[in-house]
Design an enzyme around this catalytic site. Structure first.
Site, PDB file in Angstrom:
ATOM      1  N   HIS A  54      24.328  89.363  86.243  1.00  0.00           N
ATOM      2  CA  HIS A  54      24.398  90.079  87.432  1.00  0.00           C
ATOM      3  C   HIS A  54      24.329  91.385  87.528  1.00  0.00           C
ATOM      4  O   HIS A  54      24.427  91.993  86.387  1.00  0.00           O
ATOM      5  CB  HIS A  54      25.984  89.785  87.900  1.00  0.00           C
ATOM      6  CG  HIS A  54      26.661  90.651  88.906  1.00  0.00           C
ATOM      7  ND1 HIS A  54      27.218  91.680  88.716  1.00  0.00           N
ATOM      8  CD2 HIS A  54      26.687  90.409  90.398  1.00  0.00           C
ATOM      9  CE1 HIS A  54      27.505  92.464  89.927  1.00  0.00           C
ATOM     10  NE2 HIS A  54      27.433  91.466  91.081  1.00  0.00           N
ATOM     11  N   LYS A  94      23.500  84.470 100.145  1.00  0.00           N
ATOM     12  CA  LYS A  94      24.878  84.292 100.400  1.00  0.00           C
ATOM     13  C   LYS A  94      25.161  83.199 101.196  1.00  0.00           C
ATOM     14  O   LYS A  94      24.563  82.989 102.238  1.00  0.00           O
ATOM     15  CB  LYS A  94      25.744  85.749 100.865  1.00  0.00           C
ATOM     16  CG  LYS A  94      25.339  86.768  99.967  1.00  0.00           C
ATOM     17  CD  LYS A  94      26.109  86.479  98.632  1.00  0.00           C
ATOM     18  CE  LYS A  94      25.798  87.956  97.874  1.00  0.00           C
ATOM     19  NZ  LYS A  94      26.160  87.555  96.343  1.00  0.00           N
ATOM     20  N   ASN A 122      27.633  96.994  90.545  1.00  0.00           N
ATOM     21  CA  ASN A 122      28.115  96.760  92.058  1.00  0.00           C
ATOM     22  C   ASN A 122      29.311  95.811  91.973  1.00  0.00           C
ATOM     23  O   ASN A 122      29.449  94.900  91.171  1.00  0.00           O
ATOM     24  CB  ASN A 122      27.163  96.660  93.221  1.00  0.00           C
ATOM     25  CG  ASN A 122      26.731  95.294  92.953  1.00  0.00           C
ATOM     26  OD1 ASN A 122      27.395  94.295  93.351  1.00  0.00           O
ATOM     27  ND2 ASN A 122      25.522  94.991  91.999  1.00  0.00           N
ATOM     28  N   GLU A 164      30.052  86.238  86.767  1.00  0.00           N
ATOM     29  CA  GLU A 164      29.752  87.800  87.070  1.00  0.00           C
ATOM     30  C   GLU A 164      31.232  88.148  87.072  1.00  0.00           C
ATOM     31  O   GLU A 164      31.393  89.397  87.016  1.00  0.00           O
ATOM     32  CB  GLU A 164      28.817  87.981  88.230  1.00  0.00           C
ATOM     33  CG  GLU A 164      29.841  87.464  89.613  1.00  0.00           C
ATOM     34  CD  GLU A 164      28.854  87.835  90.939  1.00  0.00           C
ATOM     35  OE1 GLU A 164      27.801  87.171  90.947  1.00  0.00           O
ATOM     36  OE2 GLU A 164      29.481  88.560  91.522  1.00  0.00           O
ATOM     37  N   GLU A 211      25.925  79.362  92.824  1.00  0.00           N
ATOM     38  CA  GLU A 211      26.309  80.219  92.192  1.00  0.00           C
ATOM     39  C   GLU A 211      27.667  80.445  92.690  1.00  0.00           C
ATOM     40  O   GLU A 211      28.180  80.528  94.008  1.00  0.00           O
ATOM     41  CB  GLU A 211      25.641  81.396  92.601  1.00  0.00           C
ATOM     42  CG  GLU A 211      26.066  82.714  91.801  1.00  0.00           C
ATOM     43  CD  GLU A 211      25.372  83.893  91.892  1.00  0.00           C
ATOM     44  OE1 GLU A 211      24.124  83.685  91.665  1.00  0.00           O
ATOM     45  OE2 GLU A 211      25.736  85.010  91.895  1.00  0.00           O
ATOM     46  N   ASP A 244      24.867  81.515  96.861  1.00  0.00           N
ATOM     47  CA  ASP A 244      25.710  82.037  96.110  1.00  0.00           C
ATOM     48  C   ASP A 244      27.088  82.126  97.021  1.00  0.00           C
ATOM     49  O   ASP A 244      27.132  82.787  98.276  1.00  0.00           O
ATOM     50  CB  ASP A 244      25.518  83.480  95.831  1.00  0.00           C
ATOM     51  CG  ASP A 244      26.442  84.269  94.970  1.00  0.00           C
ATOM     52  OD1 ASP A 244      27.448  83.971  94.751  1.00  0.00           O
ATOM     53  OD2 ASP A 244      26.412  85.549  94.618  1.00  0.00           O
ATOM     54  N   ASP A 303      28.096  90.310  83.236  1.00  0.00           N
ATOM     55  CA  ASP A 303      27.394  91.435  83.588  1.00  0.00           C
ATOM     56  C   ASP A 303      28.035  92.662  82.695  1.00  0.00           C
ATOM     57  O   ASP A 303      28.808  92.792  82.603  1.00  0.00           O
ATOM     58  CB  ASP A 303      27.767  91.936  85.234  1.00  0.00           C
ATOM     59  CG  ASP A 303      27.125  93.286  85.355  1.00  0.00           C
ATOM     60  OD1 ASP A 303      26.672  94.104  84.427  1.00  0.00           O
ATOM     61  OD2 ASP A 303      27.091  93.587  86.431  1.00  0.00           O
ATOM     62  N   GLU A 322      19.203  89.856  87.415  1.00  0.00           N
ATOM     63  CA  GLU A 322      19.117  89.847  89.062  1.00  0.00           C
ATOM     64  C   GLU A 322      18.616  91.270  89.372  1.00  0.00           C
ATOM     65  O   GLU A 322      18.402  91.922  88.598  1.00  0.00           O
ATOM     66  CB  GLU A 322      20.715  89.901  89.498  1.00  0.00           C
ATOM     67  CG  GLU A 322      20.940  89.908  90.969  1.00  0.00           C
ATOM     68  CD  GLU A 322      22.368  89.670  91.142  1.00  0.00           C
ATOM     69  OE1 GLU A 322      23.225  89.709  90.379  1.00  0.00           O
ATOM     70  OE2 GLU A 322      22.637  89.010  92.257  1.00  0.00           O
ATOM     71  N   LYS A 338      17.657  84.867  96.429  1.00  0.00           N
ATOM     72  CA  LYS A 338      18.955  84.211  96.458  1.00  0.00           C
ATOM     73  C   LYS A 338      19.539  84.891  97.821  1.00  0.00           C
ATOM     74  O   LYS A 338      19.400  86.003  98.217  1.00  0.00           O
ATOM     75  CB  LYS A 338      19.807  84.709  95.414  1.00  0.00           C
ATOM     76  CG  LYS A 338      21.358  84.184  95.423  1.00  0.00           C
ATOM     77  CD  LYS A 338      22.086  84.643  94.044  1.00  0.00           C
ATOM     78  CE  LYS A 338      22.702  85.974  93.994  1.00  0.00           C
ATOM     79  NZ  LYS A 338      23.258  86.145  92.729  1.00  0.00           N
TER      80      LYS A 338
END
Ligand SMILES: [Mg+2]
Length: 389
Positions: free
Chosen positions: A321, A182, A53, A264, A238, A212, A291, A340, A180
């Site tokens: 990630h 945002k 993603n 990531e 992050e 993050d 990732d 993750e 985690k």
């Protein structure tokens, strides 16, 4: 073992969530099937892959360059001595006539195909990918389980503190101990209130919470935010600043003693090397999140791990990630620090095998050949039609 066809499709993973940079209202992924002429247990071996993603489906790149190159390669040029497809040689065939640097999103297209090639190779050998990797690169040592954490805490229209707390509680109920969230989209005081709300669910234990920023802050904002959250003793902070700004990372690391995490959005071993050389990160505490699905696949990830080793970094500092089974296989097989996990978003591409619950924030790998997509019903339902003409 020859490739007889490669099929691809674009699938949506859209949702209403947002981080500090983007919403996911139009997010897509490419799904590919690499069909081979090898038959194992009465079925042709088909390698399956998808991109992680956060980057859109690279269908144009796949169809114009990377799939045609793989199909045009002479079978013996992409086979190992065992006659099976060798992902390293296939990688070289895909990257023919590509100049160095400027990686862009070709790394995503190559990553999708690389994932499918490793899936095919492990299926050809009749072993899970994590087992293949442990045997080939780690003297047979595989971790019994991988540490995973629940990534969520997105901004969502109308989502208040109670909904945020309920979300985090539901992760704990599902076996995660670290979560985690945002941050960085709203004023500092609002984010602090959100962080304190989540900490109230975690018994006040900051070591179980990651935040993050998705690269949103200027250096000044990152320093200010770091000072504000330092007393909480968070697990990590992050992508505080732009992922390519090494000097800003180095400056921030002189003022923030806790763990920083990033990587990531770095898509090659050269980008990783620049970060390690110039980003001021500390091998005793910081976390690297490259990732493999977005950054040219596992062939390139092995190069990245080599770069890290040569600079004194343990693979245990890597927590990729993406929340996908590919990285989870790599984490278990190559001894990374974990992976993750997205319990509630990016379905069906995020998440692990259906029958393997998360316990104490750890998850085991199923013993099925390949990456294990067939053990995740909702995902396999999307992939399965590609296996047949
Ligand atoms: Mg992130």
């Amino acid at each position: 073992m020859r490739i007889t066809a490669i099929r691809d499709v674009v699938a949506p993973i859209k949702s209403d969530i947002a981080n500090a940079w983007i919403d996911f209202s139009t997010m897509t992924v490419s799904v590919v099937a690499v069909v081979t002429d090898l038959v194992v247990d009465g079925r042709p071996v088909v390698g399956l892959g998808f991109n992680s993603n956060g980057r859109y489906a690279p269908q144009g790149l796949l169809r114009e360059r990377f799939i045609p190159r793989l199909l045009a390669a002479a079978p013996e040029d992409i086979q190992g001595e065992d006659g099976l497809i060798d992902p390293h040689r296939a990688w070289a065939a895909m990257m023919k006539n590509e100049k160095p640097g400027g990686h862009g999103e070709r790394s995503v297209a190559v990553g999708v195909l690389d994932m499918a090639l490793w899936d095919a190779l492990a299926k050809a050998k009749g072993v899970p990918l994590w087992r293949l990797l442990a045997d080939r690169y780690r003297g047979g040592d595989a971790d019994a389980r991988a540490w995973v954490y629940a990534a969520g805490g997105y901004y969502y229209p109308g989502k208040g503190l109670d909904a945020l707390k309920d979300e985090m509680r539901s992760y704990l109920d599902r076996g995660y101990s670290t979560v985690k969230m945002k941050v960085g989209l709203v004023p500092l005081e609002e984010d602090i209130a959100r962080i304190e709300a989540v900490l109230s669910v975690l018994g006040g234990d900051g070591s179980r919470l990651c935040v993050d920023v998705n690269g949103r802050f200027t250096l000044e904002e990152a320093i200010r935010f770091g000072r504000a959250v330092a007393p909480y003793g968070l697990r990590w902070y992050e992508e505080p600043v732009d992922p390519l700004d090494c000097l800003a990372h180095a400056a921030l690391a002189t003022t923030y003693d806790g763990s920083l995490a990033t990587g990531e959005n770095l898509f090659s071993h050269q980008d990783a090397r620049n970060l390690i050389r110039h980003g001021g990160l500390r091998p005793d505490r910081d976390i690297l999140q490259f990732d493999p699905a977005l950054s040219y696949g596992l062939v390139e990830y092995l190069r990245t791990l080599e770069v890290l080793r040569s600079h004194g970094w343990s693979p245990r500092r890597c927590v990729p990630h993406g929340g996908h089974q590919f990285a989870l296989n790599i984490a278990v097989g190559l001894g990374l620090g974990g992976n993750e996990s997205y319990p509630d978003v990016f379905a069906p591409f995020g998440g692990f095998a259906d029958a393997v619950p998360v316990e104490d924030s750890r998850v085991a790998m199923p013993d099925v050949p390949g990456i294990g997509f067939e053990a995740k019903n909702a995902l396999y339902a999307v992939m399965r039609p590609l296996e047949r003409e």
